[in-house]
Motif scaffolding. Structure first.
Motif, mmCIF file in Angstrom:
data_model
loop_
_atom_site.group_PDB
_atom_site.id
_atom_site.type_symbol
_atom_site.label_atom_id
_atom_site.label_comp_id
_atom_site.label_asym_id
_atom_site.label_seq_id
_atom_site.Cartn_x
_atom_site.Cartn_y
_atom_site.Cartn_z
ATOM 1 N N UNK A 83 0.841 -1.200 0.000
ATOM 2 C CA UNK A 83 0.000 0.000 0.000
ATOM 3 C C UNK A 83 0.876 1.249 0.000
ATOM 4 N N UNK A 84 1.879 1.276 0.852
ATOM 5 C CA UNK A 84 2.739 2.452 0.942
ATOM 6 C C UNK A 84 3.521 2.677 -0.349
ATOM 7 N N UNK A 85 3.908 1.601 -1.028
ATOM 8 C CA UNK A 85 4.578 1.756 -2.327
ATOM 9 C C UNK A 85 3.626 2.371 -3.354
ATOM 10 N N UNK A 86 2.356 1.956 -3.325
ATOM 11 C CA UNK A 86 1.376 2.538 -4.246
ATOM 12 C C UNK A 86 1.105 4.006 -3.905
ATOM 13 N N UNK A 87 1.134 4.331 -2.630
ATOM 14 C CA UNK A 87 0.977 5.728 -2.221
ATOM 15 C C UNK A 87 2.117 6.564 -2.787
ATOM 16 N N UNK A 88 3.329 6.053 -2.711
ATOM 17 C CA UNK A 88 4.473 6.798 -3.243
ATOM 18 C C UNK A 88 4.343 7.003 -4.746
ATOM 19 N N UNK A 89 3.867 5.988 -5.458
ATOM 20 C CA UNK A 89 3.673 6.127 -6.907
ATOM 21 C C UNK A 89 2.631 7.199 -7.205
ATOM 22 N N UNK A 90 1.577 7.253 -6.395
ATOM 23 C CA UNK A 90 0.556 8.286 -6.582
ATOM 24 C C UNK A 90 1.132 9.672 -6.321
ATOM 25 N N UNK A 91 1.937 9.785 -5.271
ATOM 26 C CA UNK A 91 2.574 11.069 -4.965
ATOM 27 C C UNK A 91 3.477 11.512 -6.107
ATOM 28 N N UNK A 92 4.285 10.588 -6.614
ATOM 29 C CA UNK A 92 5.231 10.925 -7.687
ATOM 30 C C UNK A 92 4.515 11.378 -8.956
ATOM 31 N N UNK A 93 3.326 10.837 -9.184
ATOM 32 C CA UNK A 93 2.567 11.198 -10.389
ATOM 33 C C UNK A 93 1.792 12.493 -10.215
ATOM 34 N N UNK A 94 1.761 13.032 -9.008
ATOM 35 C CA UNK A 94 1.039 14.268 -8.770
ATOM 36 C C UNK A 94 -0.436 14.093 -8.481
ATOM 37 N N UNK A 95 -0.820 12.933 -7.967
ATOM 38 C CA UNK A 95 -2.230 12.690 -7.632
ATOM 39 C C UNK A 95 -2.699 13.695 -6.590
ATOM 40 N N UNK A 96 -3.994 13.996 -6.637
ATOM 41 C CA UNK A 96 -4.585 14.936 -5.694
ATOM 42 C C UNK A 96 -5.102 14.242 -4.444
ATOM 43 N N UNK A 97 -5.272 12.927 -4.511
ATOM 44 C CA UNK A 97 -5.773 12.187 -3.365
ATOM 45 C C UNK A 97 -5.661 10.700 -3.622
ATOM 46 N N UNK A 98 -5.889 9.913 -2.561
ATOM 47 C CA UNK A 98 -5.813 8.467 -2.687
ATOM 48 C C UNK A 98 -7.081 7.831 -2.124
ATOM 49 N N UNK A 99 -7.351 6.652 -2.619
ATOM 50 C CA UNK A 99 -8.526 5.863 -2.263
ATOM 51 C C UNK A 99 -8.022 4.564 -1.656
ATOM 52 N N UNK A 100 -8.382 4.300 -0.404
ATOM 53 C CA UNK A 100 -7.806 3.147 0.294
ATOM 54 C C UNK A 100 -8.888 2.200 0.778
ATOM 55 N N UNK A 101 -8.828 0.981 0.274
ATOM 56 C CA UNK A 101 -9.699 -0.102 0.727
ATOM 57 C C UNK A 101 -8.877 -1.084 1.553
ATOM 58 N N UNK A 102 -9.431 -1.621 2.640
ATOM 59 C CA UNK A 102 -8.719 -2.626 3.429
ATOM 60 C C UNK A 102 -8.858 -4.012 2.788
ATOM 61 N N UNK A 103 -8.015 -4.292 1.826
ATOM 62 C CA UNK A 103 -8.067 -5.561 1.096
ATOM 63 C C UNK A 103 -7.656 -6.693 2.034
ATOM 64 N N UNK A 104 -8.370 -7.804 1.969
ATOM 65 C CA UNK A 104 -8.059 -8.873 2.910
ATOM 66 C C UNK A 104 -8.123 -10.254 2.265
ATOM 67 N N UNK A 105 -7.357 -11.166 2.817
ATOM 68 C CA UNK A 105 -7.500 -12.602 2.599
ATOM 69 C C UNK A 105 -7.814 -13.217 3.962
ATOM 70 N N UNK A 106 -6.897 -13.051 4.906
ATOM 71 C CA UNK A 106 -7.241 -13.337 6.291
ATOM 72 C C UNK A 106 -8.206 -12.253 6.776
ATOM 73 N N UNK A 107 -9.162 -12.646 7.605
ATOM 74 C CA UNK A 107 -10.126 -11.674 8.109
ATOM 75 C C UNK A 107 -9.418 -10.598 8.926
ATOM 76 N N UNK A 108 -9.756 -9.341 8.675
ATOM 77 C CA UNK A 108 -9.149 -8.218 9.373
ATOM 78 C C UNK A 108 -10.013 -7.797 10.563
ATOM 79 N N UNK A 109 -9.357 -7.346 11.603
ATOM 80 C CA UNK A 109 -10.060 -6.776 12.749
ATOM 81 C C UNK A 109 -10.150 -5.262 12.581
ATOM 82 N N UNK A 110 -10.975 -4.632 13.406
ATOM 83 C CA UNK A 110 -11.050 -3.175 13.391
ATOM 84 C C UNK A 110 -9.693 -2.551 13.676
ATOM 85 N N UNK A 111 -8.948 -3.129 14.606
ATOM 86 C CA UNK A 111 -7.625 -2.581 14.929
ATOM 87 C C UNK A 111 -6.668 -2.729 13.754
#
Length: 294
Positions: A83-111
């Motif tokens: 995720x952080x690598x994709x954020x850096x790519x967005x920053x380098x391209x001059x994106x105005x914002x990012x969209x983040x989904x909590x992608x899972x295979x193992x079930x994720x907790x709220x924490x």
């Protein structure tokens, strides 16, 4: 940027590779339209099926062809480091914002999910849309978790799942009650958009607008101008398309629309995801003609 109509284009493939010319064609179409922002690499953009290199290239192409439209980039992945690598790519391209989904295979907790958003907001100054899409991520946000995450610096918007027109006012009130005033609420699920906007959503995050911007802009502008009956009527006119979305999923249907309009090659989805079959495409062709989609 986190209000109005945000269009989510496909990432078309051809021969199992990103079809760069088709993607740019879709981007230019959106850049020349009246949508308020463009969001690439959302679920409609098939982000989980693309390699890191393919995603970086898509972001570069999007940035080069978005014109004056604010560009939002989906950065979801299974591992926080990715995720952080994709954020850096967005920053380098001059994106105005990012969209983040909590992608899972193992079930994720709220924490787990809170920790993911904290890591991202700590590492980047780009504003973040919280992408709640339980149908694909298999994680369901509670209202309380919305509130907890929305207190993090940099959270700009919450993208809520579709809700019926009858239930939308109470749902929007409940979400607004737990988030700061500067965080917007956006509706997803195109068939539910008119109801969500009437109930007070600030934004519409739209799969259909990525291929059919003009039709979706009419709904959005009617709602923004307080012409809620017109927005509902325009959405009702699109019912044959919404019915196909409900039956086959918005991705398969909007890909077939793009193919029918000559905006992408046939079978533009990433295998093993197949597009519509022959009979479904014939039905779709009738819907495209009836609704005069273009």
């Amino acid at each position: 940027m986190f209000t109005g109509l945000s269009a989510f284009p496909l990432t078309p493939l051809h021969n199992d590779a990103v079809d760069e010319s088709a993607f740019v064609r879709l981007m230019v179409r959106l850049a020349e339209s009246d949508v308020d922002s463009i969001a690439v690499l959302g679920s409609t953009g098939s982000y989980p099926y693309l390699s890191a290199g393919e995603r970086r290239r898509v972001v570069q192409l999007a940035a080069a062809s978005a014109g004056s439209k604010p560009l939002i980039v989906g950065v979801g992945a299974l591992r926080t480091s990715e995720v952080l690598a994709h954020v850096r790519a967005a920053e380098e391209a001059g994106a105005a914002g990012i969209l983040l989904a909590p992608v899972s295979y193992q079930a994720l907790t709220d924490d787990d999910v809170y920790g993911l958003f904290r890591e991202v907001t700590d590492s980047s100054n780009l504003p973040v849309i919280v992408y709640d899409n339980p149908g694909t991520t298999h994680f369901t946000f509670s209202t309380a978790l919305y509130g907890r995450i929305a207190e993090l610096p940099g959270i700009a918007s919450i993208k809520i799942p579709p809700v019926s027109a009858a239930a939308a006012p109470e749902r929007v009130r409940a979400v607004r009650a737990v988030i700061p005033d500067h965080v917007t609420v956006g509706i997803s699920g195109d068939a539910a958009a008119a109801g969500g906007l009437t109930a007070g959503c600030d934004a519409w995050y739209s799969a259909a607008a990525g291929t059919l911007p003009g039709e979706m802009v009419r709904i959005m502008r009617a709602a923004q101008e307080g012409r809620y009956e017109d927005a509902a009527a325009e959405s009702a006119r699109m019912a044959p398309l919404w019915e196909l979305f409900a039956e086959h999923g918005s991705l398969r249907v909007i890909a077939a629309v793009a193919e029918q309009l000559g905006l992408a090659h046939r079978n533009c989805l990433p295998l093993p995801v197949h597009g519509l079959g022959v009979l479904e495409r014939r039905h779709l062709a009738g819907v495209v003609e009836k609704l005069e989609l273009a």
